[in-house]
Design an enzyme around this catalytic site. Structure first.
Site, PDB file in Angstrom:
ATOM      1  N   ASN A  44     -46.357 -11.530  48.709  1.00 29.43           N
ATOM      2  CA  ASN A  44     -46.185 -12.509  49.648  1.00 29.43           C
ATOM      3  C   ASN A  44     -46.889 -12.418  50.676  1.00 29.43           C
ATOM      4  O   ASN A  44     -47.897 -11.427  51.217  1.00 29.43           O
ATOM      5  CB  ASN A  44     -44.167 -11.760  49.944  1.00 29.43           C
ATOM      6  CG  ASN A  44     -44.304 -10.541  50.683  1.00 29.43           C
ATOM      7  OD1 ASN A  44     -44.831  -9.613  50.695  1.00 29.43           O
ATOM      8  ND2 ASN A  44     -43.377 -10.460  51.887  1.00 29.43           N
ATOM      9  N   GLU A  73     -46.229 -14.643  54.466  1.00 26.95           N
ATOM     10  CA  GLU A  73     -45.437 -15.351  54.820  1.00 26.95           C
ATOM     11  C   GLU A  73     -45.926 -15.978  55.585  1.00 26.95           C
ATOM     12  O   GLU A  73     -47.468 -16.828  55.964  1.00 26.95           O
ATOM     13  CB  GLU A  73     -44.845 -14.750  55.555  1.00 26.95           C
ATOM     14  CG  GLU A  73     -43.623 -13.248  55.174  1.00 26.95           C
ATOM     15  CD  GLU A  73     -42.869 -12.141  55.537  1.00 26.95           C
ATOM     16  OE1 GLU A  73     -43.144 -12.445  56.766  1.00 26.95           O
ATOM     17  OE2 GLU A  73     -41.796 -11.509  55.353  1.00 26.95           O
ATOM     18  N   CYS A 111     -42.944 -15.708  48.139  1.00 24.86           N
ATOM     19  CA  CYS A 111     -42.787 -14.267  47.525  1.00 24.86           C
ATOM     20  C   CYS A 111     -44.129 -14.385  46.488  1.00 24.86           C
ATOM     21  O   CYS A 111     -44.835 -14.412  45.563  1.00 24.86           O
ATOM     22  CB  CYS A 111     -41.343 -14.393  46.471  1.00 24.86           C
ATOM     23  SG  CYS A 111     -39.909 -14.896  47.378  1.00 24.86           S
ATOM     24  N   GLU A 153     -43.893 -12.910  43.494  1.00 25.21           N
ATOM     25  CA  GLU A 153     -43.853 -12.959  42.271  1.00 25.21           C
ATOM     26  C   GLU A 153     -44.518 -14.575  41.791  1.00 25.21           C
ATOM     27  O   GLU A 153     -45.188 -14.935  40.761  1.00 25.21           O
ATOM     28  CB  GLU A 153     -42.406 -13.488  41.223  1.00 25.21           C
ATOM     29  CG  GLU A 153     -42.065 -11.960  41.754  1.00 25.21           C
ATOM     30  CD  GLU A 153     -40.934 -11.891  42.938  1.00 25.21           C
ATOM     31  OE1 GLU A 153     -41.542 -11.964  44.348  1.00 25.21           O
ATOM     32  OE2 GLU A 153     -39.686 -10.749  43.319  1.00 25.21           O
ATOM     33  N   CYS A 157     -35.768 -13.155  43.917  1.00 29.68           N
ATOM     34  CA  CYS A 157     -34.977 -14.211  44.525  1.00 29.68           C
ATOM     35  C   CYS A 157     -34.673 -15.560  43.670  1.00 29.68           C
ATOM     36  O   CYS A 157     -34.929 -15.490  42.256  1.00 29.68           O
ATOM     37  CB  CYS A 157     -35.438 -15.001  45.347  1.00 29.68           C
ATOM     38  SG  CYS A 157     -37.284 -16.121  45.230  1.00 29.68           S
ATOM     39  N   CYS A 172     -37.862 -17.895  42.343  1.00 31.32           N
ATOM     40  CA  CYS A 172     -39.044 -17.410  41.318  1.00 31.32           C
ATOM     41  C   CYS A 172     -38.206 -17.241  40.426  1.00 31.32           C
ATOM     42  O   CYS A 172     -39.187 -17.397  39.029  1.00 31.32           O
ATOM     43  CB  CYS A 172     -38.936 -16.015  42.118  1.00 31.32           C
ATOM     44  SG  CYS A 172     -40.265 -15.908  43.881  1.00 31.32           S
TER      45      CYS A 172
HETATM   46  N1  THU Z   1     -39.670 -11.181  48.561  1.00 31.34           N
HETATM   47  C1  THU Z   1     -41.074 -11.488  47.519  1.00 31.34           C
HETATM   48  O1  THU Z   1     -41.842 -11.516  47.399  1.00 31.34           O
HETATM   49  N2  THU Z   1     -40.178 -10.957  46.571  1.00 31.34           N
HETATM   50  C2  THU Z   1     -39.010 -10.260  46.355  1.00 31.34           C
HETATM   51  O2  THU Z   1     -38.199 -10.282  44.930  1.00 31.34           O
HETATM   52  C3  THU Z   1     -38.114 -10.912  47.328  1.00 31.34           C
HETATM   53  C4  THU Z   1     -38.514 -10.902  48.677  1.00 31.34           C
HETATM   54  C5  THU Z   1     -40.157 -11.298  49.980  1.00 31.34           C
HETATM   55  C6  THU Z   1     -40.045 -13.162  50.657  1.00 31.34           C
HETATM   56  C7  THU Z   1     -40.028 -12.622  52.059  1.00 31.34           C
HETATM   57  O3  THU Z   1     -41.822 -12.659  52.335  1.00 31.34           O
HETATM   58  C8  THU Z   1     -39.659 -10.962  52.205  1.00 31.34           C
HETATM   59  O4  THU Z   1     -39.809 -10.881  50.788  1.00 31.34           O
HETATM   60  C9  THU Z   1     -38.478 -11.112  52.669  1.00 31.34           C
HETATM   61  O5  THU Z   1     -37.250 -11.150  52.230  1.00 31.34           O
END
Ligand code: THU
Length: 137
Positions: A42, A44, A53, A55, A86, A89
């Site tokens: 991920n 941010e 994310c 994925e 999510c 994704c």
């Molecule tokens: N996140 C992902 O990268 N993949 C997931 O399957 C769940 C959520 C990340 C997004 C954000 O940076 C952090 O996790 C909190 O939601």
């Protein structure tokens, strides 16, 4: 490739995650049908909404490298229960394989397995699927 091996790759991809806001680091490893693996984490953003994310970053790496046929994705988090992809994704992964296998694991060793078709049934309904049948313009 075994789920263990794919999970291990996702675990090391997680190390590179940029998650200063949520502190929730996620790693993903996407396996192609020909046995290649593309990993992601991920990324941010201060806007929060522009966060990418793990994925989807793995998927983008695979597409950029010319791979489009996917069999499985492993997702690794440091959480009590495994985290599932999510909604965004799920939709983006379904573009390439609506039956993709998903292995979600925690650093502590909990693991859950799903098929994308159970997490996102009918991914094209109301969008591409409807157009194909002339139900929407
Ligand atoms: N996140 C992902 O990268 N993949 C997931 O399957 C769940 C959520 C990340 C997004 C954000 O940076 C952090 O996790 C909190 O939601």
């Amino acid at each position: 490739m075994s789920n263990d091996e794919l999970t291990k790759i996702a675990t090391s991809a997680r190390e590179a995650a940029y998650a200063p806001y949520s502190k929730f680091r996620v790693g993903a490893a996407l396996l192609t049908t020909s046995g290649k693996v593309f990993s992601g984490c991920n990324v941010e953003n201060v806007s929060l909404g522009l966060t990418m994310c793990a994925e989807r970053s793995a998927l983008a790496a695979a597409i950029a490298a010319g791979s489009r046929d996917f069999a499985k994705v492993a997702v690794v988090t440091d959480s009590i229960r495994p985290a599932l992809p999510c909604g965004a994704c799920r939709q983006v992964l379904a573009e390439f394989n609506p039956d993709l296998k998903i292995v979600s694991a925690t650093l502590q060793g909990a693991r859950e397995e799903y098929g994308l078709e159970e997490l996102l049934p009918k991914p094209n309904q109301g969008i591409l699927g409807a157009n194909e049948h002339g139900e929407a313009s």
